[in-house]
Write a protein that holds these residues in place. Structure first.
Motif, PDB file in Angstrom:
ATOM      1  N   SER A 109       0.853  -1.183   0.000  1.00 45.43           N
ATOM      2  CA  SER A 109       0.000   0.000   0.000  1.00 45.43           C
ATOM      3  C   SER A 109       0.885   1.227   0.000  1.00 45.43           C
ATOM      4  CB  SER A 109      -0.918   0.013   1.221  1.00 45.43           C
ATOM      5  OG  SER A 109      -1.770  -1.120   1.204  1.00 45.43           O
ATOM      6  N   LYS A 110       0.717   2.118  -0.955  1.00 47.34           N
ATOM      7  CA  LYS A 110       1.570   3.285  -1.113  1.00 47.34           C
ATOM      8  C   LYS A 110       0.715   4.521  -1.381  1.00 47.34           C
ATOM      9  CE  LYS A 110       5.439   0.973  -0.792  1.00 47.34           C
ATOM     10  NZ  LYS A 110       6.391   1.204   0.323  1.00 47.34           N
ATOM     11  N   THR A 111       1.267   5.657  -0.924  1.00 48.68           N
ATOM     12  CA  THR A 111       0.682   6.957  -1.217  1.00 48.68           C
ATOM     13  C   THR A 111       1.712   7.776  -1.976  1.00 48.68           C
ATOM     14  OG1 THR A 111      -0.664   6.872   0.784  1.00 48.68           O
ATOM     15  CG2 THR A 111      -0.336   9.033  -0.241  1.00 48.68           C
ATOM     16  N   PHE A 112       1.303   8.361  -3.094  1.00 47.48           N
ATOM     17  CA  PHE A 112       2.257   9.101  -3.913  1.00 47.48           C
ATOM     18  C   PHE A 112       1.505  10.095  -4.781  1.00 47.48           C
ATOM     19  CE2 PHE A 112       0.440   6.303  -6.783  1.00 47.48           C
ATOM     20  CZ  PHE A 112       0.986   6.328  -8.049  1.00 47.48           C
ATOM     21  N   ASN A 113       2.294  10.882  -5.546  1.00 47.47           N
ATOM     22  CA  ASN A 113       1.728  11.839  -6.489  1.00 47.47           C
ATOM     23  C   ASN A 113       2.583  11.852  -7.746  1.00 47.47           C
ATOM     24  OD1 ASN A 113       3.986  13.395  -5.795  1.00 47.47           O
ATOM     25  ND2 ASN A 113       2.837  14.407  -4.147  1.00 47.47           N
ATOM     26  N   VAL A 208      -2.440  10.260  -3.829  1.00 53.00           N
ATOM     27  CA  VAL A 208      -3.397   9.178  -4.022  1.00 53.00           C
ATOM     28  C   VAL A 208      -2.790   7.911  -3.455  1.00 53.00           C
ATOM     29  CG1 VAL A 208      -4.568  10.141  -6.037  1.00 53.00           C
ATOM     30  CG2 VAL A 208      -2.522   8.755  -6.354  1.00 53.00           C
ATOM     31  N   THR A 209      -3.670   6.994  -3.069  1.00 51.11           N
ATOM     32  CA  THR A 209      -3.230   5.763  -2.423  1.00 51.11           C
ATOM     33  C   THR A 209      -3.648   4.569  -3.262  1.00 51.11           C
ATOM     34  OG1 THR A 209      -3.499   6.800  -0.260  1.00 51.11           O
ATOM     35  CG2 THR A 209      -3.334   4.395  -0.306  1.00 51.11           C
ATOM     36  N   PHE A 210      -2.802   3.579  -3.314  1.00 49.35           N
ATOM     37  CA  PHE A 210      -3.124   2.337  -4.018  1.00 49.35           C
ATOM     38  C   PHE A 210      -2.551   1.176  -3.234  1.00 49.35           C
ATOM     39  CE2 PHE A 210       1.173   3.018  -5.459  1.00 49.35           C
ATOM     40  CZ  PHE A 210       1.694   1.745  -5.628  1.00 49.35           C
ATOM     41  N   SER A 211      -3.077  -0.008  -3.513  1.00 46.99           N
ATOM     42  CA  SER A 211      -2.538  -1.249  -2.955  1.00 46.99           C
ATOM     43  C   SER A 211      -2.375  -2.240  -4.088  1.00 46.99           C
ATOM     44  CB  SER A 211      -3.452  -1.819  -1.869  1.00 46.99           C
ATOM     45  OG  SER A 211      -4.717  -2.128  -2.396  1.00 46.99           O
ATOM     46  N   LEU A 212      -1.323  -3.019  -4.032  1.00 44.35           N
ATOM     47  CA  LEU A 212      -0.990  -3.971  -5.097  1.00 44.35           C
ATOM     48  C   LEU A 212      -0.533  -5.272  -4.459  1.00 44.35           C
ATOM     49  CD1 LEU A 212       0.911  -3.280  -8.354  1.00 44.35           C
ATOM     50  CD2 LEU A 212       1.683  -5.136  -6.904  1.00 44.35           C
ATOM     51  N   LYS A 213      -0.989  -6.375  -5.094  1.00 41.65           N
ATOM     52  CA  LYS A 213      -0.621  -7.686  -4.587  1.00 41.65           C
ATOM     53  C   LYS A 213      -0.418  -8.640  -5.762  1.00 41.65           C
ATOM     54  CE  LYS A 213      -2.171 -11.351  -1.436  1.00 41.65           C
ATOM     55  NZ  LYS A 213      -3.250 -11.802  -0.535  1.00 41.65           N
ATOM     56  N   MET A 214       0.744  -9.265  -5.807  1.00 40.05           N
ATOM     57  CA  MET A 214       1.062 -10.263  -6.826  1.00 40.05           C
ATOM     58  C   MET A 214       1.050 -11.638  -6.164  1.00 40.05           C
ATOM     59  SD  MET A 214       2.197 -10.548 -10.126  1.00 40.05           S
ATOM     60  CE  MET A 214       3.112  -9.052 -10.489  1.00 40.05           C
TER      61      MET A 214
END
Length: 863
Positions: A109-113, A208-214
């Motif tokens: 989970s990351k927050t970035f721009n 903005v925040t997103f989450s990623l899972k492989m």
């Protein structure tokens, strides 16, 4: 002069080679000049670099921050959580890239721009592993979405969040979650290390925040006879891979669901990339839309290395409902699907059933028919011999017999005149006792006029009255039906085959199996000179061709025997039996053959547009059978061949028009025309063609019929029953919204044929022509066999396994598994049974009047 010498001096000095000291001085001047022109600026992230130096990449052996030149990217493997930044003069939106050595099954989970980009690197060494990536973002914006790019060894996949899909109605659906199965790419060397790189970026200046899972996709491979259950959404498709076992050559992928959400099922070759979105799924393999049920037959020769099975939920239900129905709007488009992959009948078993069993049954059937015909001929000859002996006995004792009273053929009783002196038009019963009188000799070539026939007061006519011409005249007249039918068939078959074949090729080329309305649960592809997508439904029409050919040969044999018999009768000078009209029998046989060919063409690719090919010659057969039955005792007032075919052409045109419109006014117009034609035909049948359409005659008919009892009570019964049945069918078609107009039209023809056939049989029994149910029982057996096959076939016909009136997805809800030998379904059985029923009915019509073939035409009544 002094200036000139000075210039020469300095030129000579610079022309001399520079010394080492001069070179060093010149180089120092250049370095100073270069330093003076460099801009004294700091990077835009300089303050962040001094505050958080641990987040930036430092060159090994140095302590200071390494500032990269513009337009330069470091391609080396970065340590975990390392970051690479670009200098401020770069024009790129993202200035820093944070590299993460990621782990499988871990959520990031990351927050970035826009000033930051993430790069997640997944490393693996097992070449047989397959992976799926899931992403989620609750605050991503459509104007500035989050971009995901996945790079593999041989493929690049990208998408964005929110995931936006546009429906057929123009509105958009947004999804904040997305799941994708990555295309498997096994390496040749197992010891090599492979990487999957995921780049995440955005153009949004706000955070903005997103989450990623492989994850490792352990559900990718599916085995034979294994049942799988899953949930599919428009943003979370599902992909599976199947590999054929060694002994399996053909499988059926059966998918089922309890909800009505529209889904697309696709079978694709096991290569990358996988076309797994609603926008690109049409570029590979073949596909079907589905609501509750779907079946796809896949052969090993098509995909020897296996295939991918892709499930994609459509953005709306527009493709899964009928064009006349408004698709419902659903907010929840999650679909629960269960599917299995099962082995079907092998190619060798399919060949055995098709070519050995089926053709063997028909060969045995033909042998049985030939034996029956031989037996029929034997009984006919025996009956003729007995008839000759009886006639010889009658001739010897003729003087002892009571003479037969004869009444002039056109005698009009005095009681037939009205009070005004006008002639009665034979609508009421006469007081004369000439009902069973025997008419004069038929050797008189003069045919009565229409007025004379109309004014006769006799209740029963004789066949001798209706056959004033020689036998060759009727033979040639009926043979015109054959020649004209063959011409029509040739010009009808060629464009029909071209059109349907083009539809089938389009389905194969595009892979869109929604174009053809097969029973996919029992539709087996096969290659026989050409590729067939549904060979069993094509081949099951062989019965029409085989039995039609058999009937033509039987008719040819009887025609030859009848010709020989007529030569003998001409020598005697008396006509016996009814005119056989073998031209109509030939036409019925050829019509059955053409019906089989057209039905086979239709089943190459069944659609709404070519359904008329499957029914048009059924109209022809129904009309030909009716004419055959009517012409038997009405030889001089029969319908000319070209007029009959013109009427049939207009009816086929009407049937074709329903493919483009089903409006109420079209049905209303057809109903009016139908009822007018029914009334006109009823009057013509009642008066046996001898009536005129004028005001005076019609008024007189109505007055006499209203005041007295009908003269032709039996024919009046036929007319009333026929009119009632036709009115009932017309009202039904007008009131009930039946799309299948062609079937309705065929039912009208069949019910009229049935009514007249029943009337004909009843009248034969009423006139004591019992031989066809007592002595010569084979016509009665043929009728019983025809009814048995027709009733059984109708049961299977009504159990439709596909309907082109519905959408392709709705039609597949009716698909049924094979019933016989895992090859033939209900519609195939309808083909077999209906063709056999038609053959037996043709035999019934051909032999119906064999019991009176030795009887004088003066003794055969007309009804």
């Amino acid at each position: 002069m002094g200036i000139r010498n000075s210039n020469i001096y300095w030129t000579r000095q610079w022309a001399r080679p520079l010394t080492l000291e001069k070179q060093k001085i010149f180089l120092c001047l250049l370095i100073v000049l270069f330093l003076l022109i460099q801009p004294a600026k700091h990077g835009v992230l300089g303050s962040e670099i001094h505050q958080h130096p641990e987040n930036f990449l430092k060159e090994e052996g140095t302590k200071g921050l390494r500032v990269l030149p513009a337009n330069w990217t470091d391609t080396r493997v970065q340590p975990s959580n390392a970051m690479t930044c670009l200098s401020s003069d770069d024009t790129r939106e993202n200035n820093c890239v944070q590299v993460i050595q990621a782990s499988f099954s871990q959520t990031y989970s990351k927050t970035f721009n826009s000033s930051l980009e993430f790069r997640l690197i997944y490393s693996y060494s097992d070449p047989h592993k397959n992976f799926a990536v899931s992403v989620d973002s609750s605050d991503a914006d459509v104007e500035h979405p989050i971009l995901f790019v996945v790079r593999q060894q041989k493929a690049v996949t990208s998408w964005e969040l929110p995931y936006v899909l546009e429906s057929s109605f123009g509105y958009q659906r947004r999804y904040n979650t997305f799941r994708r199965t990555l295309c498997p790419q096994p390496t040749r060397r197992a010891e090599s290390v492979n990487q999957i790189v995921v780049d995440v970026s955005t153009s949004s200046r706000s955070n903005v925040t997103f989450s990623l899972k492989m994850t490792v996709d352990s559900q990718l491979f599916v085995r034979l006879d294994e049942e799988r259950r899953m949930s599919v959404t428009p943003s979370q498709n599902r992909i599976f891979k199947f590999t054929f076992p060694t002994s399996v050559t053909q499988v059926a992928v059966t998918s089922k669901s309890l909800d009505d959400v529209c889904l697309t099922v696709s079978v694709q070759s096991p290569k990358c990339p996988i076309f797994d979105t609603i926008y690109n799924v049409e570029y590979e393999g073949f596909r079907q839309t589905m609501t509750g049920q779907s079946t796809i037959i896949v052969q090993k020769e098509q995909y020897p290395e296996g295939f991918y099975l892709v499930y994609i939920v459509n953005t709306d239900d527009e493709k899964c409902v009928n064009s006349r129905t408004l698709a419902p709007l659903r907010t929840n488009r999650t679909k629960e699907v269960t599917f299995t992959i099962q082995e079907t009948v092998s190619v060798q078993q399919f060949r055995n059933v098709i070519f050995i069993a089926t053709l063997g049954v028909y060969a045995g059937f033909i042998v049985l028919i030939i034996a029956t015909c031989v037996l029929v001929e034997f009984r006919r000859n025996k009956t003729k011999q007995a008839r000759r002996e009886w006639e010889a006995t009658v001739k010897i004792h003729k003087s002892e017999l009571e003479p037969i009273s004869e009444v002039p053929e056109f005698q009009i009783s005095e009681t037939t005149k009205t009070e005004n002196g006008h002639l009665d038009l034979s609508c009421h019963e006469t007081t004369s006792n000439d009902a069973d009188d025997v008419f004069s000799d038929t050797t008189n070539p003069i045919r009565p006029t229409r007025q004379e026939n109309k004014l006769t007061s006799k209740r029963w006519r004789r066949v001798s009255e209706m056959t004033k011409h020689q036998a060759d005249f009727y033979n040639k007249k009926s043979k015109r039906y054959v020649s004209e039918l063959c011409i029509i068939a040739v010009f009808y078959l060629i464009p029909a085959i071209q059109l349907v074949w083009n539809h089938k090729d389009m389905m194969v080329t595009t892979g869109d199996q929604d174009m053809c309305y097969y029973n996919f649960a029992c539709a087996y592809p096969y290659h026989l000179l050409i590729d067939f997508a549904d060979f069993n439904h094509f081949f099951s029409n062989i019965g029409y061709v085989v039995l039609g050919t058999t009937f033509v040969f039987i008719t040819k044999r009887r025609d030859y025997i009848h010709t020989m018999m007529m030569r003998k009768q001409n020598a005697v000078g008396e006509q016996r039996g009814i005119p056989p009209h073998y031209g109509l029998s030939y036409s019925m046989g050829f019509g059955l053959i053409v019906e089989g060919i057209l039905s086979a063409c239709y089943h190459l690719c069944p659609t709404r547009m070519n359904y008329q090919f499957d029914t048009s010659f059924m109209y022809v057969l129904a009309v030909l059978c009716t004419l055959k039955l009517y012409h038997a005792r009405h030889a001089d007032i029969n319908v000319k061949s070209h007029m009959a075919y013109i009427v049939l052409a207009l009816l086929v045109l009407l049937g074709a028009g329903t493919a483009f419109t089903s409006e109420f006014y079209f049905k209303l117009g057809f109903t009016v025309v139908h009822l007018i034609a029914c009334v006109a035909l009823a009057i013509d049948v009642y008066y046996m063609g001898h009536w005129k359409l004028d005001k005076e005659t019609m008024v007189e008919h109505v007055n006499t019929c209203w005041k007295s009892r009908p003269l032709y009570l039996e024919r009046l019964t036929l007319v009333v029953v026929g009119v009632v049945c036709n009115v009932a069918f017309a009202v039904t078609q007008l009131v009930i919204d039946s799309v299948d107009f062609n079937t309705h039209l065929l039912a009208v023809f069949m019910i009229n044929l049935f009514v007249y056939s029943v009337f004909y049989v009843i009248m034969k029994m009423h006139k004591r022509e019992w031989a066809f149910v007592t002595h010569r029982i084979y016509p009665f057996l043929f009728l019983l066999a025809a009814l048995a096959f027709w009733l059984t076939g109708s049961y299977f016909f009504l159990k439709k396994a596909a309907k082109w009136e519905k959408s392709p997805a709705e039609s597949r809800m009716l698909n049924q598994e094979c019933l016989v030998a895992n090859v033939y379904d209900t519609h195939d059985l309808w083909h077999f049974l209906s063709s056999t029923g038609l053959f037996f009915f043709f035999m019934f019509l051909l032999t119906l009047d064999d019991d009176i073939e030795s009887k004088s035409r003066r003794d055969i009544p007309v009804f």
